[in-house]
Design an enzyme around this catalytic site. Structure first.
Site, PDB file in Angstrom:
ATOM      1  N   SER A  54       0.849  -1.196   0.000  1.00  0.00           N
ATOM      2  CA  SER A  54       0.000   0.000   0.000  1.00  0.00           C
ATOM      3  C   SER A  54       0.881   1.240   0.000  1.00  0.00           C
ATOM      4  O   SER A  54       1.751   1.379   0.862  1.00  0.00           O
ATOM      5  CB  SER A  54      -0.911   0.028   1.224  1.00  0.00           C
ATOM      6  OG  SER A  54      -1.622   1.255   1.268  1.00  0.00           O
ATOM      7  N   VAL A  59       7.266   2.232   4.503  1.00  0.00           N
ATOM      8  CA  VAL A  59       8.244   1.616   3.614  1.00  0.00           C
ATOM      9  C   VAL A  59       7.780   1.728   2.163  1.00  0.00           C
ATOM     10  O   VAL A  59       8.573   2.035   1.270  1.00  0.00           O
ATOM     11  CB  VAL A  59       8.515   0.144   4.002  1.00  0.00           C
ATOM     12  CG1 VAL A  59       9.444  -0.527   3.002  1.00  0.00           C
ATOM     13  CG2 VAL A  59       9.117   0.067   5.400  1.00  0.00           C
ATOM     14  N   CYS A  60       6.500   1.518   1.921  1.00  0.00           N
ATOM     15  CA  CYS A  60       5.965   1.594   0.556  1.00  0.00           C
ATOM     16  C   CYS A  60       6.115   2.998  -0.004  1.00  0.00           C
ATOM     17  O   CYS A  60       6.465   3.183  -1.173  1.00  0.00           O
ATOM     18  CB  CYS A  60       4.496   1.177   0.534  1.00  0.00           C
ATOM     19  SG  CYS A  60       4.210  -0.527   1.050  1.00  0.00           S
ATOM     20  N   SER A  61       5.864   3.993   0.818  1.00  0.00           N
ATOM     21  CA  SER A  61       5.998   5.373   0.374  1.00  0.00           C
ATOM     22  C   SER A  61       7.461   5.690   0.057  1.00  0.00           C
ATOM     23  O   SER A  61       7.764   6.308  -0.974  1.00  0.00           O
ATOM     24  CB  SER A  61       5.460   6.324   1.444  1.00  0.00           C
ATOM     25  OG  SER A  61       5.507   7.655   0.977  1.00  0.00           O
ATOM     26  N   THR A  64       8.344   4.049  -3.213  1.00  0.00           N
ATOM     27  CA  THR A  64       7.736   4.772  -4.328  1.00  0.00           C
ATOM     28  C   THR A  64       8.492   6.068  -4.610  1.00  0.00           C
ATOM     29  O   THR A  64       8.786   6.393  -5.772  1.00  0.00           O
ATOM     30  CB  THR A  64       6.243   5.041  -4.034  1.00  0.00           C
ATOM     31  OG1 THR A  64       5.598   3.773  -3.813  1.00  0.00           O
ATOM     32  CG2 THR A  64       5.569   5.763  -5.184  1.00  0.00           C
TER      33      THR A  64
END
Length: 168
Positions: A54, A59-61, A64
């Protein structure tokens, strides 16, 4: 098969995990304006596909943002895609707020076409496991990383080096 955990608990991935040398399976995901996007839409380009559970998590941000920053350095022959199961509307809001402009953020929410084809759908959570795929201009996978603990970062440097090798 790489064992995958989420917060140190084992999870089950749906689909076959891919390897270097495999032909990249086609898939259909949705753009932020609900238009279908497939692997074939970037045919003839090098593709780096960054998979995150998500975009709205730490971590995903960071993942990205890292690939968005690096994508700004690539020529037009490289396409960087981030795929998650976030709704396209949430992805559009994220792109706007976070000023993500060098990559596409795509949703696999509708039918998990990408997740199942690439062996990254987490059965227990209906999320995608963190992973990276680099695909050459002929749709052959040249780099794969299934991150063994979903909450860990991928190896950014290795993925970027895999793209650079294809450009040479």
């Amino acid at each position: 098969m790489t064992p995958i955990t989420f917060k140190n608990n084992p999870v089950t991935l749906v689909g076959k995990q891919l390897q270097v040398g495999d032909k990249a399976p086609d898939f259909t995901v949705l753009s932020n304006d609900l238009q279908p996007v497939s692997l074939g839409d970037s045919k003839g380009k090098i593709r780096l596909i960054s998979v995150v559970p998500s975009v709205d998590t730490g971590v995903c941000s960071k993942q990205t943002h890292k690939f968005n920053e690096e994508a700004g350095k690539f020529e037009d022959d490289v396409e960087v895609l981030t795929i998650s199961v976030d709704l396209p509307f949430a992805q559009a809001r994220y792109r706007s707020v976070e000023e993500i402009g060098n990559i596409q953020i795509l949703s696999d929410h509708r039918d998990l076409s990408f997740g199942d084809a690439y062996g990254v759908t987490i059965q227990e959570l209906r999320l995608l496991a963190r992973s990276i795929f680099v695909i050459d201009k002929d749709d052959t996978i040249t780099y794969v990383e299934y991150v063994s603990e979903v909450t860990d970062h991928p190896d950014y440097q290795e993925a970027l080096e895999a793209v650079e090798k294809l450009k040479a």
